[in-house]
Design a protein around this motif. Structure first.
Motif, PDB file in Angstrom:
ATOM      1  N   ILE A  15      95.932 -51.315   2.098  1.00  0.00           N
ATOM      2  CA  ILE A  15      96.307 -50.568   0.895  1.00  0.00           C
ATOM      3  C   ILE A  15      96.313 -51.463  -0.340  1.00  0.00           C
ATOM      4  CG2 ILE A  15      98.155 -49.239  -0.202  1.00  0.00           C
ATOM      5  CD1 ILE A  15      98.914 -48.191   2.493  1.00  0.00           C
ATOM      6  N   SER A  16      96.537 -52.749  -0.141  1.00  0.00           N
ATOM      7  CA  SER A  16      96.566 -53.670  -1.285  1.00  0.00           C
ATOM      8  C   SER A  16      95.215 -53.750  -2.002  1.00  0.00           C
ATOM      9  CB  SER A  16      97.012 -55.059  -0.834  1.00  0.00           C
ATOM     10  OG  SER A  16      96.114 -55.569   0.143  1.00  0.00           O
ATOM     11  N   GLN A  17      94.148 -53.240  -1.377  1.00  0.00           N
ATOM     12  CA  GLN A  17      92.821 -53.208  -2.006  1.00  0.00           C
ATOM     13  C   GLN A  17      92.686 -52.062  -3.005  1.00  0.00           C
ATOM     14  OE1 GLN A  17      90.429 -52.796   1.563  1.00  0.00           O
ATOM     15  NE2 GLN A  17      89.935 -54.974   1.541  1.00  0.00           N
ATOM     16  N   LEU A  18      93.644 -51.145  -3.015  1.00  0.00           N
ATOM     17  CA  LEU A  18      93.572 -49.977  -3.892  1.00  0.00           C
ATOM     18  C   LEU A  18      94.299 -50.223  -5.206  1.00  0.00           C
ATOM     19  CD1 LEU A  18      94.252 -47.112  -1.339  1.00  0.00           C
ATOM     20  CD2 LEU A  18      92.063 -47.751  -2.371  1.00  0.00           C
ATOM     21  N   HIS A  19      93.805 -49.568  -6.252  1.00  0.00           N
ATOM     22  CA  HIS A  19      94.418 -49.658  -7.576  1.00  0.00           C
ATOM     23  C   HIS A  19      94.538 -48.260  -8.165  1.00  0.00           C
ATOM     24  CE1 HIS A  19      93.826 -53.955  -7.371  1.00  0.00           C
ATOM     25  NE2 HIS A  19      92.555 -53.750  -7.067  1.00  0.00           N
ATOM     26  N   ALA A  48     102.262 -47.761  -1.632  1.00  0.00           N
ATOM     27  CA  ALA A  48     103.429 -48.394  -1.014  1.00  0.00           C
ATOM     28  C   ALA A  48     102.951 -49.091   0.258  1.00  0.00           C
ATOM     29  CB  ALA A  48     104.501 -47.359  -0.710  1.00  0.00           C
ATOM     30  N   PRO A  49     102.382 -50.295   0.119  1.00  0.00           N
ATOM     31  CA  PRO A  49     101.828 -50.997   1.281  1.00  0.00           C
ATOM     32  C   PRO A  49     102.845 -51.250   2.395  1.00  0.00           C
ATOM     33  CG  PRO A  49     101.157 -52.074  -0.751  1.00  0.00           C
ATOM     34  CD  PRO A  49     102.176 -51.039  -1.119  1.00  0.00           C
ATOM     35  N   GLY A  50     104.096 -51.457   2.038  1.00  0.00           N
ATOM     36  CA  GLY A  50     105.130 -51.733   3.036  1.00  0.00           C
ATOM     37  C   GLY A  50     105.342 -50.605   4.031  1.00  0.00           C
ATOM     38  N   ILE A  51     105.123 -49.367   3.600  1.00  0.00           N
ATOM     39  CA  ILE A  51     105.309 -48.221   4.497  1.00  0.00           C
ATOM     40  C   ILE A  51     103.988 -47.505   4.809  1.00  0.00           C
ATOM     41  CG2 ILE A  51     107.718 -47.840   3.872  1.00  0.00           C
ATOM     42  CD1 ILE A  51     106.788 -45.560   2.042  1.00  0.00           C
ATOM     43  N   ALA A  66     100.822 -37.216  -0.649  1.00  0.00           N
ATOM     44  CA  ALA A  66     101.007 -38.490   0.035  1.00  0.00           C
ATOM     45  C   ALA A  66     100.043 -38.574   1.202  1.00  0.00           C
ATOM     46  CB  ALA A  66     102.441 -38.618   0.540  1.00  0.00           C
ATOM     47  N   ILE A  67      99.460 -39.746   1.378  1.00  0.00           N
ATOM     48  CA  ILE A  67      98.561 -40.003   2.502  1.00  0.00           C
ATOM     49  C   ILE A  67      99.173 -41.122   3.329  1.00  0.00           C
ATOM     50  CG2 ILE A  67      96.285 -40.860   3.161  1.00  0.00           C
ATOM     51  CD1 ILE A  67      95.277 -39.700   0.471  1.00  0.00           C
ATOM     52  N   ASN A  68      99.409 -40.848   4.602  1.00  0.00           N
ATOM     53  CA  ASN A  68      99.952 -41.836   5.516  1.00  0.00           C
ATOM     54  C   ASN A  68      98.774 -42.513   6.217  1.00  0.00           C
ATOM     55  OD1 ASN A  68     101.040 -43.234   7.718  1.00  0.00           O
ATOM     56  ND2 ASN A  68     102.727 -41.776   7.915  1.00  0.00           N
ATOM     57  N   THR A  69      98.632 -43.810   6.019  1.00  0.00           N
ATOM     58  CA  THR A  69      97.475 -44.522   6.566  1.00  0.00           C
ATOM     59  C   THR A  69      97.570 -44.746   8.073  1.00  0.00           C
ATOM     60  OG1 THR A  69      98.442 -46.665   5.992  1.00  0.00           O
ATOM     61  CG2 THR A  69      96.952 -45.650   4.374  1.00  0.00           C
TER      62      THR A  69
END
Length: 78
Positions: A15-19, A48-51, A66-69
């Motif tokens: 998720i950290s690759q998203l902006h 929210a990369p943590g969750i 919301a999208i849950n990865t």
């Protein structure tokens, strides 16, 4: 004359690759013999990369979703 539009998709594994403002698709795997099905498409609003959650402004409904990865794969659309 209409010009055919081709889209290029890239799978996002972190998720950290998203902006904010990125165009993404959320895809759900429906079985081993089938391709993934696009269940949401829209612009990233917040991550929210943590969750493992990404919030988008969904194009189909016009609502924030919301999208849950953990449940689906995320793809950047270019």
């Amino acid at each position: 004359m209409l010009k055919e539009v081709t889209t290029h998709t890239t799978r996002i594994r972190a998720i950290s690759q998203l902006h904010r403002g990125d165009e993404i698709e959320a895809r759900l795997s429906v079985g081993p013999a089938y391709d993934d099905v696009v269940i949401r498409r829209g612009q990233v609003q917040e991550t929210a990369p943590g969750i493992g959650v990404v919030w988008i402004m969904d194009h189909a409904s016009g609502m924030r979703k919301a999208i849950n990865t953990d449940e689906c794969s995320v793809w950047r659309v270019a």
